[in-house]
Scaffold this active site. Sequence first.
Site, PDB file in Angstrom:
ATOM      1  N   GLY A  29       0.810  -1.218   0.000  1.00  0.00           N
ATOM      2  CA  GLY A  29       0.000   0.000   0.000  1.00  0.00           C
ATOM      3  C   GLY A  29       0.839   1.261   0.000  1.00  0.00           C
ATOM      4  NE  ARG A  48       1.492   4.010  -7.606  1.00  0.00           N
ATOM      5  CZ  ARG A  48       1.135   3.790  -8.869  1.00  0.00           C
ATOM      6  NH1 ARG A  48      -0.109   3.437  -9.159  1.00  0.00           N
ATOM      7  NH2 ARG A  48       2.009   3.931  -9.838  1.00  0.00           N
ATOM      8  N   GLY A  64       1.071   4.402   3.631  1.00  0.00           N
ATOM      9  CA  GLY A  64       2.166   3.652   3.005  1.00  0.00           C
ATOM     10  C   GLY A  64       3.236   4.542   2.400  1.00  0.00           C
ATOM     11  CB  SER A  99      -8.846   2.417  11.289  1.00  0.00           C
ATOM     12  OG  SER A  99      -9.838   3.388  11.541  1.00  0.00           O
ATOM     13  CB  SER A 100      -9.307   5.477  15.868  1.00  0.00           C
ATOM     14  OG  SER A 100      -9.841   6.315  14.867  1.00  0.00           O
ATOM     15  CB  CYS A 101     -13.352   3.138  12.628  1.00  0.00           C
ATOM     16  SG  CYS A 101     -12.745   1.830  11.549  1.00  0.00           S
ATOM     17  CE1 TYR A 160     -10.576   0.164   6.120  1.00  0.00           C
ATOM     18  CE2 TYR A 160     -10.871   1.339   8.195  1.00  0.00           C
ATOM     19  CZ  TYR A 160     -10.062   0.935   7.146  1.00  0.00           C
ATOM     20  OH  TYR A 160      -8.740   1.304   7.122  1.00  0.00           O
ATOM     21  CE  LYS A 199      -7.719  -1.661   7.976  1.00  0.00           C
ATOM     22  NZ  LYS A 199      -6.379  -2.012   7.478  1.00  0.00           N
ATOM     23  CG  HIS A 253     -11.428  10.882   6.578  1.00  0.00           C
ATOM     24  ND1 HIS A 253     -10.464  10.114   5.958  1.00  0.00           N
ATOM     25  CD2 HIS A 253     -12.419  10.029   6.935  1.00  0.00           C
ATOM     26  CE1 HIS A 253     -10.845   8.848   5.956  1.00  0.00           C
ATOM     27  NE2 HIS A 253     -12.024   8.767   6.533  1.00  0.00           N
TER      28      HIS A 253
END
Length: 328
Positions: A25, A27, A31, A123-125, A152, A156, A195
């Site tokens: 990842g 790009r 990453g 992720s924090s989600c 998502y 994760k 975001h």
Amino acid sequence: MGTVTTADPHASFLADKGAKVFVAGHRGLVGSAILRRLLSLGFTNVVVRTHAELDLTRQSDVEAFFAAELPRYVVLAAAKVGGIHANSTFPADFIAANLQIQTNVVDAALKCGSVRKLLFLGSSCIYPKFAPQPIPENSLLSGPLEPTNEWYAIAKIAGIKMCQAYRIQHGFDAISAMPTNLYGPQDNFHPENSHVLPALIRRFHEAKASNAAEVVVWGTGSPLREFLHVDDLADAVIFLMDQYSGLEHVNVGSGSEVTIKELAELVKEVVGFQGKLVWDSSKPDGTPRKLMDSSKILEMGWKPKVPLKEGLVETYKWYVENVISAKK
């Protein structure tokens, strides 16, 4: 679930700069920052592949890549990401693609036999909608998720649990890091699925360019948010690759909060918009506070370095030079 400390005869990550490191990842926002950091530190054998060269959702392709390349270290920053609109419109894509990417990469990394350490980025989600504030690592799976991005988040969470399971069953040194809200060069400035921070940069820039009298922002501006520059996250990733081999995932945040109102005022100043900032309090505010408890990594000796204003100036410069100039 503390740090697993075992005598390791191998060189530390930072003392192994000639080793092959695969950044998946490279790009994306995260990453690309990790790639920049590795190269600036003098790593000489960093391997990357574009999506066209290697589709991480295809198991046989991923296994063939690992068998041919035999990397020593893996940083898994590849993911299918998007805002609330994208998550609610394409839930199947978000859960399937992310589960496939994680499963293929982690399993192939174990099977190829060459990988000493893998870091998975979440992720924090992943945390419950009503988690305690600041959010500690142990609040994972303690309550229901935010419904808008649960597809998502579930993927994760599965990634964290997969790393833990592969450590328990196979002794595989797979660790996980959970960053807070990120920003910086290579961010997504799309008008519909970006975001809050890149969306504000874009809106103030467009208002400035068109000499608009005002910019209207949803809500009251009272919610508190935490932001971390992506270069600080890249630094934390290198730190964890070098220093941490534990079962539990690690939060990575700035530890400092800003209200959406303060953030909007700061972006307005950085962009140089001279008009008025108007708050539409008839629109929803969202979660009143979202702050990660990053005491675990701070106690290990890492700390963020990029102040919010300095990071915003740099991000706006990148936006003007790369997004705006590309349209001309």
